[in-house]
Design an enzyme around this catalytic site. Structure first.
Site, PDB file in Angstrom:
ATOM      1  N   LYS A 192     102.695   0.992 -43.561  1.00  0.00           N
ATOM      2  CA  LYS A 192     102.655   1.223 -42.157  1.00  0.00           C
ATOM      3  C   LYS A 192     102.369  -0.402 -41.967  1.00  0.00           C
ATOM      4  CE  LYS A 192     102.276   5.504 -39.606  1.00  0.00           C
ATOM      5  NZ  LYS A 192     103.598   5.458 -38.778  1.00  0.00           N
ATOM      6  N   PHE A 227      97.993  14.696 -41.065  1.00  0.00           N
ATOM      7  CA  PHE A 227      99.798  14.697 -40.888  1.00  0.00           C
ATOM      8  C   PHE A 227      99.562  13.318 -42.507  1.00  0.00           C
ATOM      9  CE2 PHE A 227     103.287  11.913 -41.052  1.00  0.00           C
ATOM     10  CZ  PHE A 227     104.564  13.142 -40.862  1.00  0.00           C
ATOM     11  N   ASP A 232      93.837   9.083 -46.966  1.00  0.00           N
ATOM     12  CA  ASP A 232      95.481   7.934 -46.237  1.00  0.00           C
ATOM     13  C   ASP A 232      94.970   7.051 -44.852  1.00  0.00           C
ATOM     14  OD1 ASP A 232      97.798   7.898 -44.729  1.00  0.00           O
ATOM     15  OD2 ASP A 232      97.767  10.404 -45.145  1.00  0.00           O
TER      16      ASP A 232
HETATM   17  C1  LIG Z   1      98.386   9.381 -42.121  1.00  0.00           C
HETATM   18  C2  LIG Z   1      99.981   8.716 -42.103  1.00  0.00           C
HETATM   19  N1  LIG Z   1     100.282   9.663 -43.518  1.00  0.00           N
HETATM   20  C3  LIG Z   1     101.025   9.459 -44.411  1.00  0.00           C
HETATM   21  C4  LIG Z   1     102.236   9.258 -43.153  1.00  0.00           C
HETATM   22  C5  LIG Z   1     103.715   8.776 -43.558  1.00  0.00           C
HETATM   23  O1  LIG Z   1     104.331   7.642 -43.327  1.00  0.00           O
HETATM   24  P1  LIG Z   1     105.839   7.360 -43.836  1.00  0.00           P
HETATM   25  O2  LIG Z   1     106.323   7.494 -42.580  1.00  0.00           O
HETATM   26  O3  LIG Z   1     105.736   5.357 -43.897  1.00  0.00           O
HETATM   27  O4  LIG Z   1     106.771   7.591 -45.083  1.00  0.00           O
HETATM   28  C6  LIG Z   1     102.513   8.662 -42.165  1.00  0.00           C
HETATM   29  C7  LIG Z   1     103.480   8.209 -40.974  1.00  0.00           C
HETATM   30  O5  LIG Z   1     103.419   8.159 -39.412  1.00  0.00           O
HETATM   31  C8  LIG Z   1     100.641   8.424 -41.690  1.00  0.00           C
HETATM   32  O6  LIG Z   1     100.627   8.648 -40.026  1.00  0.00           O
END
Ligand SMILES: Cc1ncc(COP(=O)(O)O)c(C=O)c1O
Length: 392
Positions: free
Chosen positions: A249, A134, A220
């Site tokens: 986050k 994700f 990520d």
């Molecule tokens: C691993 C990862 N990447 C990207 C995102 C996307 O982040 P945002 O919700 O701040 O756009 C999330 C959100 O849960 C995530 O857990």
């Protein structure tokens, strides 16, 4: 205007797009790992804004920093210099081992920036990602996100030819790389798919494969960053340096901020990328205070210690949650914990709420616990006890 919880829930339904399946509770304030609803009921929070509130609610240092910055300067254009932005970039470079930073406002924006940068510096447009991954909800991030339930209503997505390979299988990445591949993008631990921790050495092997094939490695760290897994970043468990890294986050302690980090020589030129709010003084002041708290209160170590403590308790041979027939597996690192059940966990979320514990269900059957890293041991004990009673 003072509205009752029922009125707020009703108006939410009327005026907000129904994008979230919310629990029926209106949260109003918080301290540490405890949040209170409008009636003053207290909940132990193991959701933590989904891995955002690492330093807990209303940490005085963060509150004071935000207040002081708000009284001075909340926002100016990136056409000018501001001290908090530069100081934060320097600190992020120091803790991550990366060279340069670009600031944005969310996780998905940092992924967009990462994909864009990878395309720019390689001149190629093909990405390899992992099954289950994700990376966000905007069209670029969604292109490299695996689950059909997130993608299918929006296909065809922006990036063509994204290849998804098995997570935790470095050789699958080697086989998928071809002349068109710009980068491999991975979460060091998969969050949304249910807290999947790869084998030790996986990221290192992927790093070597990427280097051999002159393909960029993007990690990520949006969910795994800032102590969540018991190290500053998920990559640190394997001692790996990606070419590009994303963070968001927990970076801003609840204030929206994201960051793209890259190794020396990988960067945008003037005009190639920008963000109006990216790295504004208020967001950076919150992030600087948060980093100071994480260091000063040794929250990275605390996450590791409490995570180990949690695992010891749940794996206790006689009474531990892990021995329950309803539990398939308990996994995680630090305070990023997944409890995979044999059945869907939505009832358990409601049951926990009734016992004043906030938990999150992901991937249908996995209870995800990502509490503030400041959670007290007694609070964690109450969570373990509560989950034991509910699940058993
Ligand atoms: C691993 C990862 N990447 C990207 C995102 C996307 O982040 P945002 O919700 O701040 O756009 C999330 C959100 O849960 C995530 O857990």
């Amino acid at each position: 205007m003072v509205w009752s919880p029922e009125a707020i829930i009703e108006k939410e339904k009327r005026y907000l797009m129904q994008t979230y399946r919310r629990s029926r509770v209106v949260l109003n304030e918080g301290r540490g790992a405890i949040v209170k609803d409008l009636s003053g009921n207290e909940y132990i929070d193991c959701v933590g804004g989904i891995a955002v509130n690492a330093v807990g609610y209303c940490h005085p240092e963060v509150v004071n920093a935000v207040r002081a910055q708000a009284e001075k300067l909340m926002h100016v254009s990136n056409l000018y210099y501001t001290a908090p932005q530069v100081e934060l970039a320097e600190q992020l470079a120091a803790i991550s081992g990366m060279d340069k930073v670009f600031f944005c406002n969310s996780g998905t924006e940092s992924i967009e920036a990462a994909l864009k940068l990878a395309c720019k510096v390689t001149g190629k447009h093909k990405f390899i990602a992992a099954e289950g991954c994700f990376h966000g909800r905007t069209l670029g991030s969604l292109s490299v996100t695996f689950e059909p339930k997130f993608r299918s209503a929006f296909e065809p997505l922006l990036l063509k030819g994204v290849q998804f390979v098995r997570y935790n299988d470095a050789e699958a990445i080697r086989k998928a790389i071809d002349d068109e591949t710009a980068a491999v993008i991975l979460e060091p631990i998969q969050g949304e798919s249910g807290v999947h921790v790869p084998s030790a050495g996986y990221l290192k092997a992927v790093r070597e494969i990427c280097t051999e094939n002159k393909v960029l490695l993007i990690l990520d760290e949006i969910q795994t960053g800032f102590g969540r897994t018991g190290r500053w970043f998920g990559k640190d468990h394997d001692g790996v340096e990606p070419d590009i890294m994303t963070a968001a986050k927990a970076l801003g302690a609840g204030f929206p901020i994201g960051a793209l980090l890259a190794q020396e020589g990988l960067e945008f030129q003037a005009g190639e990328h920008a963000s109006t709010f990216g790295g504004n003084p208020l967001a950076c002041a919150a992030a600087l205070a948060s980093l100071h708290v994480i260091k000063h209160e040794r929250l990275v170590e605390r996450s590791r210690e409490l995570g180990n403590y949690f695992m010891e308790q749940v794996r206790d041979a006689e009474n531990g949650l892990a021995s329950s027939p309803q539990v398939k597996e308990i996994r995680g690192k630090g305070l990023m914990i997944g409890i995979e059940l044999t059945t869907p966990c939505s009832d358990i979320v409601q049951n926990a709420l009734d016992r004043r514990i906030l938990i999150n269900c992901t991937a249908d059957k996995v209870i995800r616990l990502v509490p503030p890293l400041v959670i007290r041991k007694e609070e964690l004990d109450k969570v373990i006890l509560g989950l034991n009673e509910i699940i058993k």
